[in-house]
Each structure stands twice: as structure tokens, then as C-alpha cells.
Write a protein that holds these residues in place. Structure first.
Motif, PDB file in Angstrom:
ATOM      1  N   LEU A   1       0.833  -1.201   0.000  1.00  8.57           N
ATOM      2  CA  LEU A   1       0.000   0.000   0.000  1.00  8.57           C
ATOM      3  C   LEU A   1       0.866   1.249   0.000  1.00  8.57           C
ATOM      4  CD1 LEU A   1      -2.637  -1.066   2.697  1.00  8.57           C
ATOM      5  CD2 LEU A   1      -2.796  -1.346   0.217  1.00  8.57           C
ATOM      6  N   GLY A   2       0.307   2.338  -0.481  1.00  7.07           N
ATOM      7  CA  GLY A   2       1.005   3.620  -0.465  1.00  7.07           C
ATOM      8  C   GLY A   2       0.041   4.726  -0.122  1.00  7.07           C
ATOM      9  N   ILE A   3       0.556   5.764   0.522  1.00  3.64           N
ATOM     10  CA  ILE A   3      -0.259   6.931   0.820  1.00  3.64           C
ATOM     11  C   ILE A   3       0.612   8.175   0.722  1.00  3.64           C
ATOM     12  CG2 ILE A   3       0.066   6.605   3.308  1.00  3.64           C
ATOM     13  CD1 ILE A   3      -2.722   7.841   3.714  1.00  3.64           C
ATOM     14  N   MET A   4       0.116   9.175   0.020  1.00  2.00           N
ATOM     15  CA  MET A   4       0.798  10.460  -0.064  1.00  2.00           C
ATOM     16  C   MET A   4       0.236  11.363   1.022  1.00  2.00           C
ATOM     17  SD  MET A   4       2.792   9.808  -2.566  1.00  2.00           S
ATOM     18  CE  MET A   4       3.630  11.392  -2.367  1.00  2.00           C
ATOM     19  N   ILE A   5       1.124  11.991   1.785  1.00  2.00           N
ATOM     20  CA  ILE A   5       0.680  12.890   2.852  1.00  2.00           C
ATOM     21  C   ILE A   5       1.529  14.151   2.825  1.00  2.00           C
ATOM     22  CG2 ILE A   5       2.098  11.605   4.548  1.00  2.00           C
ATOM     23  CD1 ILE A   5      -0.026  12.458   6.661  1.00  2.00           C
ATOM     24  N   ALA A   6       0.885  15.294   2.910  1.00  2.00           N
ATOM     25  CA  ALA A   6       1.576  16.587   2.914  1.00  2.00           C
ATOM     26  C   ALA A   6       1.428  17.235   4.285  1.00  2.00           C
ATOM     27  CB  ALA A   6       0.992  17.507   1.837  1.00  2.00           C
ATOM     28  N   ARG A   7       2.458  18.000   4.660  1.00  2.00           N
ATOM     29  CA  ARG A   7       2.422  18.733   5.935  1.00  2.00           C
ATOM     30  C   ARG A   7       3.140  20.059   5.724  1.00  2.00           C
ATOM     31  NH1 ARG A   7       5.746  19.230  10.495  1.00  2.00           N
ATOM     32  NH2 ARG A   7       4.683  19.244  12.513  1.00  2.00           N
ATOM     33  N   ASN A   8       2.550  21.144   6.216  1.00  5.10           N
ATOM     34  CA  ASN A   8       3.196  22.451   6.081  1.00  5.10           C
ATOM     35  C   ASN A   8       3.847  22.885   7.393  1.00  5.10           C
ATOM     36  OD1 ASN A   8       1.085  23.444   7.661  1.00  5.10           O
ATOM     37  ND2 ASN A   8      -0.022  24.362   5.940  1.00  5.10           N
ATOM     38  N   GLU A   9       4.453  24.069   7.380  1.00  8.50           N
ATOM     39  CA  GLU A   9       5.204  24.546   8.543  1.00  8.50           C
ATOM     40  C   GLU A   9       4.306  24.777   9.748  1.00  8.50           C
ATOM     41  OE1 GLU A   9       8.838  27.783   9.210  1.00  8.50           O
ATOM     42  OE2 GLU A   9       7.671  27.803   7.356  1.00  8.50           O
TER      43      GLU A   9
ATOM     44  N   VAL B   1      -3.596   3.803  -1.689  1.00  9.92           N
ATOM     45  CA  VAL B   1      -3.607   3.096  -2.968  1.00  9.92           C
ATOM     46  C   VAL B   1      -2.891   1.758  -2.814  1.00  9.92           C
ATOM     47  CG1 VAL B   1      -3.637   5.262  -4.264  1.00  9.92           C
ATOM     48  CG2 VAL B   1      -1.433   4.157  -3.768  1.00  9.92           C
ATOM     49  N   GLU B   2      -3.163   0.863  -3.767  1.00  9.72           N
ATOM     50  CA  GLU B   2      -2.412  -0.393  -3.833  1.00  9.72           C
ATOM     51  C   GLU B   2      -1.356  -0.265  -4.922  1.00  9.72           C
ATOM     52  OE1 GLU B   2      -2.827  -5.208  -4.700  1.00  9.72           O
ATOM     53  OE2 GLU B   2      -4.653  -3.980  -4.551  1.00  9.72           O
ATOM     54  N   MET B   3      -0.148  -0.705  -4.607  1.00 10.99           N
ATOM     55  CA  MET B   3       0.953  -0.697  -5.574  1.00 10.99           C
ATOM     56  C   MET B   3       1.278  -2.131  -5.975  1.00 10.99           C
ATOM     57  SD  MET B   3       3.522   2.176  -3.998  1.00 10.99           S
ATOM     58  CE  MET B   3       3.703   1.331  -2.436  1.00 10.99           C
TER      59      MET B   3
END
Length: 386
Positions: A198-206, A216-218
């Protein structure tokens, strides 16, 4: 335009982005930066006329050269990178001079060494597969006595797309695995009884705000991500647990930017964090067409400390198919027949030379039903040669 939007527009209009690396990820970050309206985009890459140079200005130079990195910093307000294998000491020196670099060089130093990455995650209570540092055949045999075969022998540094991994199915594989990885620092890892990757994109700001995309499945071949299925066909509670694991990991790292978090789901339903990429990632390419915000736009918003925007999928299903090189020689893009322009979106990276298993582009297909979309993605890929 409300006050927040006008303030964000003003920040974007005056901010110059510098990207270390001008390959396909640099290209897609640059495209997103141009679309958002950033003041300028400059990339540093050793290959003249690199893929990103079609939309960004390029400095030709080594990613590890402090002089070239300083040149890039002089032409940018914020530096980011599309590849991990760069000179972290040079970045730390630039940061000490006041250059803004996201994700931070300190975080990159942890991520670059996959053993140190495992140590960091384990120290903070994140589930990772059992692992240990090894320096001899005896150390590997000892791990096998405890965990059983198969094992994976891994290089601690400079490992990507499976190039730093060697599977050990039994004692007869130990020497060939050590030979394959050469004179590098190694560690060994227990093989998980795998159900899905599995994969997950995660964003974080200051500000510490974070936003994650769907899990998602890879599907990998030869240790290279070949296909991404979005969303992963997993129970809601696994989806929620994956988001929580990713969020905790990036918070612990104090990450700023976007991160690709790869996980194993075992056959007992347990999640294990495999590794983290401190940059846009293959598993997030589908977001360009399939989500309200792309991973590339979200990365730029995160590193400039803007608000993070919604990650909702615009379609019930999306599939990303990597276009991997099938021969060595000059690239020559050929379609054997036309494709469905409403649902099929090819991205050709503009690399002049194709090599076996080199990432030459990707195709994203969107639609209503994941099985149908997956079939359409495979059919579209079969009509293309490079």
C-alpha cells in the motif's frame, strides 16, 4: 477573491522555487509551479536538456556539488528536491546560511540511510518489519535462525527501485546476495507474509497542518512500482489505520512537503511501514487527473506554508501504469492506435535515451469501476512503445 486567497496569490507571485533534480518529478513539480503562478522555477540537473528544462530554467551541474547547489540557492527563495541521493552536508551548510530547504536536510539524512530510517520509526513506536544490521554471513544466518527464511538483504544507503535489495530464500543465496550488494553497509529484514503493498501520499506544512490522499495499492515487478490502483480495495478501518500511521510518522519527522509512505499489509490484516520517500512519488502520479489537488501542487503549497487543499478523488476509480523502458537506445514514442482522450492521460517524460526498466513516462486512466479501468490501463499501455 477573499483575503486569504489574495494573500496566497501574493506569496506565490513573489516566490522563486529551486528544485534539486530535473527528472520526471522535477518536471511535474515545475509544471505545477507554473500553473500556480510562482515567480520562477530553476532546476539543477547534470543532464543537459533534462526533462524539467522544458518548463523550468536549468543549471547544469552535479546534485552533490556544493558550488552548483549554491548557484541554485542564489536563484531561489525555497529549495526542494526530487531525489534523495544528494549532498546533505552541503544542504546543511546552505541552511545554516539562511537558505530555506524543505523537507529539511536533517530529515533527509535520516531518510537517506534506510537502516537509520527504520531505527527512527521503531524508536517512535511505528510498526516496521523485524530488522538488524549485519556485517558477515554469520550475522545473516543468525537472523535466519530467529526469523526463518526468506529474508531480504538491503543496502543502508543509495538503494531505490530494488537496486539495493537482494532476496535470500535459503542459505545457498547468502553469498550471491552479498556479492550483488557489494562492499556496502547492509542490514537484513524479515519478509512479511504479504497480502498487499500500500502507499499513501501525505503533505504537511510549517504550521503543522497535514492532508493525506487516498490509500492506494501498488503492484511491483522486479521491485519497481508498475501499477497503482486508487483507491486500494481494503476495509475502511485499514484505510484509517494507514492514514494514522502515515500522519504519526511525518509528525515525528517534523516533515514539511509531501511524502510517499509505503506500507505492507500482511495476510493477518496488520500494517507495517516499509519506507518513506521525502518527495512526490510514483504512487501519487494518479492525483494529477484523479484528485481535486495533485501531489505536486500540494507539495508546493506545503513548502511555501500555504493552506493545504482538498485531496478528494474526482472519479470513483483511477489506475496509473508506469511506462518502463524495454530496450536500450534512443527514445522513439510510437502509438499503434489512438486512445480514449476523455479517460486516458499519457505523460511522456521527454528522456532522450530509453533503457531497460527506466521510467520513461506513465499513463493514468480514470473511470467508474476499478476492474474496468485497470483493464483499460493495460490496453492503453500495450499500444505504446518508446
Amino acid at each position: 477573491m477573499n483575503t486569504e486567497h489574495s494573500q496566497e496569490a501574493a506569496i506565490i507571485a513573489r516566490t522563486r522555487i529551486g528544485i534539486i533534480g530535473g527528472g520526471q518529478l522535477g518536471l511535474m513539480i515545475s509544471e505545477a509551479a507554473r500553473k500556480l503562478g510562482f515567480a520562477s522555477v530553476v532546476v539543477l540537473d547534470p543532464t543537459p536538456a533534462c526533462p524539467a528544462s522544458v518548463v523550468a530554467k536549468q543549471i547544469v551541474g552535479s546534485l552533490k556539488d556544493p558550488v552548483a547547489l549554491k548557484q541554485l540557492a542564489d536563484r531561489a527563495d525555497i529549495l526542494t528536491y526530487e531525489i534523495e541521493h544528494i549532498n546533505t552536508q552541503a544542504l546543511q551548510d546552505l541552511q545554516a546560511e539562511g537558505v530555506k530547504i524543505y523537507p529539511s536536510p536533517e530529515l533527509l539524512a535520516i531518510i537517506q540511510n534506510k537502516f537509520e530510517q527504520k531505527e527512527f520509526l521503531a524508536r517512535h513506536g511505528i510498526a516496521v518489519a523485524p530488522y538488524r544490521s549485519v556485517s558477515s554471513r554469520n550475522d545473516i544466518e543468525q537472523a535466519a535462525r530467529e526469523w526463518g527464511y526468506p529474508l531480504v538483504l538491503k543496502a543502508k544507503k543509495d538503494a531505490y527501485d530494488g537496486r539495493g535489495n537482494a532476496r535470500v530464500n535459503g542459505p545457498e543465496d547468502i553469498e550471491s546476495a552479498r556479492t550483488k550488494l557489494g562492499d556496502r553497509e547492509l542490514y537484513v529484514e524479515k519478509c512479511i507474509d504479504l497480502d498487499k503493498e500500500l502507499g499513501i501520499m501525505i503533505a504537511r506544512n510549517e504550521r503543522g497542518e497535514s492532508a493525506s490522499f487516498p490509500v492506494v495499492e501498488m503492484i511491483h515487478e522486479r521491485d519497481i512500482c508498475l501499477t497503482v490502483l486508487a483507491p486500494a480495495q481494503i476495509p475502511d478501518e485499514v484505510q484509517a489505520e494507514a492514514r494514522k500511521m502515515a500522519s504519526e510518522s511525518i509528525d515525528r519527522l517534523e516533515g514539511i512537503g509531501i511524502f510517499g509512505v509505503e506500507m505492507f499489509l500482511d495476510k493477518q490484516g496488520k500494517l507495517w511501514l516499509n519506507e518513506i520517500a521525502p518527495r512526490p512519488h510514483n504512487s501519487g502520479h494518479y492525483t494529477i487527473e484523479a484528485c481535486q489537488t495533485s501531489q505536486f501542487e500540494q507539495h508546493l503549497r506545503a513548502i511555501t506554508n500555504l493552506s493545504l487543499t482538498p485531496t478528494t478523488m474526482l472519479y470513483p476509480a483511477a489506475v496509473m501504469e508506469n511506462i518502463l523502458g524495454e530496450r536500450n537506445g534512443p527514445a522513439d514514442v510510437q502509438w499503434s492506435r489512438d486512445y480514449d482522450h476523455e479517460h486516458v492521460f499519457p505523460h511522456i517524460y521527454g528522456k532522450r535515451e530509453t533503457k531497460i526498466d527506466r521510467k520513461m513516462g506513465h499513463i493514468t486512466v480514470v473511470g467508474e469501476d476499478l476492474d474496468r479501468v485497470y483493464k483499460q490501463a493495460k490496453e492503453a499501455r500495450a499500444t505504446l512503445s518508446i
